[in-house]
Design an enzyme around this catalytic site. Sequence first.
Site, mmCIF file in Angstrom:
data_model
loop_
_atom_site.group_PDB
_atom_site.id
_atom_site.type_symbol
_atom_site.label_atom_id
_atom_site.label_comp_id
_atom_site.label_asym_id
_atom_site.label_seq_id
_atom_site.Cartn_x
_atom_site.Cartn_y
_atom_site.Cartn_z
ATOM 1 N N ASP A 81 -4.593 4.105 4.787
ATOM 2 C CA ASP A 81 -5.066 3.709 3.663
ATOM 3 C C ASP A 81 -4.279 2.997 2.742
ATOM 4 O OD1 ASP A 81 -7.689 5.034 4.063
ATOM 5 O OD2 ASP A 81 -6.665 6.777 3.133
ATOM 6 N N LYS A 139 -3.899 -2.091 4.598
ATOM 7 C CA LYS A 139 -3.655 -2.983 5.993
ATOM 8 C C LYS A 139 -4.814 -4.040 6.229
ATOM 9 C CE LYS A 139 -3.962 0.715 8.773
ATOM 10 N NZ LYS A 139 -4.086 1.963 7.740
ATOM 11 N N GLY A 172 -11.351 2.649 7.625
ATOM 12 C CA GLY A 172 -12.290 1.979 6.889
ATOM 13 C C GLY A 172 -11.343 0.937 6.010
ATOM 14 N N HIS A 173 -11.587 -0.149 6.421
ATOM 15 C CA HIS A 173 -10.975 -1.401 5.750
ATOM 16 C C HIS A 173 -11.625 -1.843 4.711
ATOM 17 C CE1 HIS A 173 -8.229 -1.791 9.355
ATOM 18 N NE2 HIS A 173 -7.833 -0.719 8.727
ATOM 19 N N GLN A 193 -5.358 4.049 10.529
ATOM 20 C CA GLN A 193 -4.715 5.202 10.101
ATOM 21 C C GLN A 193 -3.154 4.843 9.804
ATOM 22 O OE1 GLN A 193 -6.710 5.901 12.931
ATOM 23 N NE2 GLN A 193 -8.362 5.816 11.795
#
Length: 421
Positions: A13, A16, A40-41, A218
């Site tokens: 988180d 990225k 989750g981006h 991650q």
Amino acid sequence: MPATVIVGAQWGDEGKGKIVDLLAQHSDFVCRYQGGPNAGHTIVCDGETFKLHHVPSGILSDGKICVVGAGCVIDPGLLVEEIDELEQRGVTTAGLRVSGNAHLIMPWHVAIDSASERRLGKLQIGTTRRGIGPAYADKAARLGIRVQDILDPKILRQKFETALAEKNRFLDEPLEAGDLADRMETCAARLRPYVADTSLLVERALKAGQKVLLEGAQGTLLDLDHGTYPFVTSSNPIAGAAATGIGIGPTRIESVIGVAKAYVTRVGEGPFPTEIEGADQERVRELGAEYGTTTGRERRCGWLDLVGLRFAARVNGMTSLALTKLDVLSTFAEIPVCVRYRLPDGSETDEFPAHQSDFHHARPIYELLPGWEEPLDGALPPAAQRYVEFVEAALELEVCMIGTGADREQVVTPRGLAGIA
Ligand code: IMP
């Protein structure tokens, strides 16, 4: 043309997605090399928010080839949903390519992930319950089902029969191979056009001088081999895994950009030396909107940990650092930064402890840096500039990008974008 890796330098988180999104505009290929829908981006693009789980964030830039590599695990139903949502919102997925060697997350993986967390009770890892660990475990046990198995309905059915003979023993409601194969067929038909030999595609792109970004999910401290085991994910987010996860040689990678927040967050259980005590934790969480993209869980928030970051710089061979969400610290008069740990025997260290007991009991030693207490909407105020320089000096690493807000445009690049990737 060598490839560039973008790797999370903390517990995931780190933002990225935003950095990849920015660099993707100057690249030809964007490739995910590990992880699955546990990632989750969140990318804010022209005021619109996109939450991506499988598909590399480069998909939001026109004309890019976006690869989901062999090192990834894919939940086929969720991937189809993601593709459909992108298409419905006017984003083409024509550039998406999925490795036939990537493994599939099956309903039993999700069920086993949840059951195992329940069984662990107080010792639970706090997984995303997306079936990640059980899918990677089956891959290592050579019981996995791969993306290429969906190319042939007969093979897929046979694979289900073999897997279910074993897995039904663990399921409250046993599954029937034929039923599952029938249910999977709609999904399989949607995904077939995207399946490709992605290792070959990337190698050809590199040979042709195209720019390739390799995007980790991650973060370093969640790495299965080098992270805070057992409170880690089941794959290798670190940069070295980019080559294996995509299927190119390590000699193809030249730069590694670590991404770290200007503070730290962690989701799930496990030790966290710089976790903030008291009301400031909630303040950082609110200001940084620190809630999980995948699970909606509250993220634990801490001050910047230079011991952890030094470790990340080492195990990834980082060539530069992107520091995100600096704006979140704008309201603090003083900002603690962890420069060393005090270990249980009273000694102090600026290197990450190799032994779990030392890390579990490490106490942070802070240096207080002056805050800037003004918005970051132009050039960086001197105190914010000093904060960045302090990080650079401690890590002996250049900060190449600074995130100053959620939008795509809110990034400061002290030495310009050229030459970053
Ligand atoms: P899993 O990857 O779902 O097995 O979860 C293992 C650990 O990694 C848990 O602590 C999760 O909260 C954490 N984790 C997995 N994916 C992410 C991510 O994308 N960001 C932050 N933490 C994650």
